[in-house]
Enzyme design. Structure first.
Site, PDB file in Angstrom:
ATOM      1  N   ASP A 154      -9.373  -5.718  15.873  1.00  0.00           N
ATOM      2  CA  ASP A 154      -7.805  -5.118  16.536  1.00  0.00           C
ATOM      3  C   ASP A 154      -7.853  -3.424  15.814  1.00  0.00           C
ATOM      4  OD1 ASP A 154      -5.401  -4.731  17.725  1.00  0.00           O
ATOM      5  OD2 ASP A 154      -4.368  -6.382  16.477  1.00  0.00           O
ATOM      6  N   ILE A 156       0.791  -1.123  -0.039  1.00  0.00           N
ATOM      7  CA  ILE A 156       0.048   0.037   0.121  1.00  0.00           C
ATOM      8  C   ILE A 156       0.996   1.305  -0.050  1.00  0.00           C
ATOM      9  CG2 ILE A 156      -1.692   1.381   1.160  1.00  0.00           C
ATOM     10  CD1 ILE A 156      -2.867  -1.423   0.179  1.00  0.00           C
TER      11      ILE A 156
HETATM   12  P1  ADP Z   1       1.850  -6.704  12.626  1.00  0.00           P
HETATM   13  O1  ADP Z   1       1.180  -7.694  12.615  1.00  0.00           O
HETATM   14  O2  ADP Z   1       3.540  -7.268  12.902  1.00  0.00           O
HETATM   15  O3  ADP Z   1       1.817  -5.634  13.702  1.00  0.00           O
HETATM   16  P2  ADP Z   1       1.299  -5.009  10.547  1.00  0.00           P
HETATM   17  O4  ADP Z   1       0.291  -5.821   9.616  1.00  0.00           O
HETATM   18  O5  ADP Z   1       0.414  -4.161  11.454  1.00  0.00           O
HETATM   19  O6  ADP Z   1       2.116  -5.992  11.239  1.00  0.00           O
HETATM   20  O7  ADP Z   1       2.180  -4.208   9.660  1.00  0.00           O
HETATM   21  C1  ADP Z   1       3.100  -3.346  10.341  1.00  0.00           C
HETATM   22  C2  ADP Z   1       3.406  -1.981   9.548  1.00  0.00           C
HETATM   23  O8  ADP Z   1       3.764  -2.212   8.345  1.00  0.00           O
HETATM   24  C3  ADP Z   1       1.977  -1.215   9.644  1.00  0.00           C
HETATM   25  O9  ADP Z   1       1.796  -0.487  10.603  1.00  0.00           O
HETATM   26  C4  ADP Z   1       2.293  -0.522   8.137  1.00  0.00           C
HETATM   27  O10 ADP Z   1       2.984   0.690   8.411  1.00  0.00           O
HETATM   28  C5  ADP Z   1       3.126  -1.468   7.485  1.00  0.00           C
HETATM   29  N1  ADP Z   1       2.228  -2.215   6.569  1.00  0.00           N
HETATM   30  C6  ADP Z   1       1.391  -3.181   6.792  1.00  0.00           C
HETATM   31  N2  ADP Z   1       0.738  -3.777   5.724  1.00  0.00           N
HETATM   32  C7  ADP Z   1       1.223  -3.213   4.663  1.00  0.00           C
HETATM   33  C8  ADP Z   1       0.990  -3.042   3.335  1.00  0.00           C
HETATM   34  N3  ADP Z   1       0.126  -3.983   2.770  1.00  0.00           N
HETATM   35  N4  ADP Z   1       1.666  -1.930   2.467  1.00  0.00           N
HETATM   36  C9  ADP Z   1       2.417  -1.206   3.046  1.00  0.00           C
HETATM   37  N5  ADP Z   1       2.682  -1.122   4.196  1.00  0.00           N
HETATM   38  C10 ADP Z   1       2.109  -1.964   5.073  1.00  0.00           C
END
Ligand code: ADP
Length: 294
Positions: A202, A101
């Site tokens: 969440d 994203i």
């Molecule tokens: P976790 O489960 O380890 O908390 P997340 O899915 O929340 O991981 O992702 C951690 C961070 O990575 C997010 O806060 C965001 O900044 C970034 N992120 C997550 N998904 C995407 C994506 N599809 N594209 C770009 N950045 C992402």
């Protein structure tokens, strides 16, 4: 894109090859998120961008459940959800490959769109609270076995497993464990009767991104059909949501009176999650709510 390079090129190449079925030429990769459990890697290829989540967890199905949660949300909300390409495992590492994203700045109707999109998702319902399978909130398992009563589900599937685990792990004493359990009968009278609603599960501001179009994107869910006020209470726990979000939500799907008083009760669950993941500093918030219910 700032951040160090993820040092295992071979793993990235293999994960992409397994996921996409063809060789991709990687322009660069960056470690963009290094949480307690997962590493998040940005991968730029000649004509695309990917987000690769990697962990070493023994629970092999964490990413499978995350992918299923993203899919279920996608079917039930107009909000953007990242496309999932593959869930897999190489050697001792689990991975989830999804669409990258690209971030942008919020458009004018960002909060209204988010409120409407969440309300729409909450209108998706099922006959009982729960889900057809367990899943995870962070690394903690969520038992989603179906129940007809929200208060029973909340106590038996959300509070009791976590307070028991916290006691077992020495995060609280027996006295407080018992005091906590003594509030369970109060739960019968607190929640307004509602249909089960599809929850993000969440919903804090760190799990919402803003894409290049300026629209909200939901990530990292812990979905189940629950009381919709759970998501709205969770959103308040760490803040970051504009009033326009709540107003837009209420306009299309009004809440029963007294929501503000119920917020701390719902938030016992995310606070227990934080107690288990991040330690005792979250205990005082839990104590405060429990004391108010005695
Ligand atoms: P976790 O489960 O380890 O908390 P997340 O899915 O929340 O991981 O992702 C951690 C961070 O990575 C997010 O806060 C965001 O900044 C970034 N992120 C997550 N998904 C995407 C994506 N599809 N594209 C770009 N950045 C992402």
């Amino acid at each position: 894109m700032r951040g160090p390079m993820f040092d295992d090129q071979r793993f990235i190449e293999q994960a992409l090859y397994i996921s996409l079925g063809k060789e991709e030429s990687i322009v660069q990769n960056r470690l963009v998120a290094a949480g307690n459990i997962n590493q998040g890697i940005y991968i730029e290829t000649a004509d695309s961008g990917f987000f690769l989540k990697v962990n070493f967890e023994q629970n092999l199905d964490i990413f499978e459940k995350e992918a299923a949660g993203l899919e279920l949300m996608k079917e039930n909300t107009p909000l953007k959800i990242p496309e999932v390409y593959h869930v897999g495992r190489i050697a001792d590492r689990n991975f989830l490959l999804m669409e990258w994203i690209f971030s942008g700045s919020a458009k004018r109707s960002y909060w209204e769109e988010l409120g409407l999109g969440l309300a729409q998702m909450h209108m998706a319902t099922r006959p009982s609270f729960g889900l057809d399978t367990h899943n995870y909130i962070a690394s903690l398992v969520q038992d989603n076995a179906n129940q007809i009563s929200w208060s029973d589900f909340f106590v038996e599937k959300r509070l009791e497993p976590l307070i028991g685990k916290a006691y077992y792990e020495g995060l609280l004493d027996l006295d407080f464990y018992k005091t906590f359990q003594s509030i369970y009968p109060r739960m019968q009278e607190i929640f307004p009767k509602e249909k089960p609603a599809l929850l993000h599960g969440d919903l804090w501001s760190g799990n919402i991104m803003c894409n290049e179009m300026g629209s909200a994107v939901f990530i990292d869910p812990a979905v189940y059909f629950g009381h919709r006020e759970m998501d709205l209470a969770f959103a308040q726990l760490f803040g970051g949501f504009d009033d326009r979000f709540y107003r837009a939500y209420q306009e299309v799907f009004p809440l029963e009176p007294g929501f503000d008083l119920r917020v701390p009760v719902y938030n016992l669950y995310p606070l227990l999650v934080h107690l288990l993941l991040f330690g005792k500093s979250y205990l005082s918030g839990i104590r405060k709510t429990v004391n108010s219910l005695l």
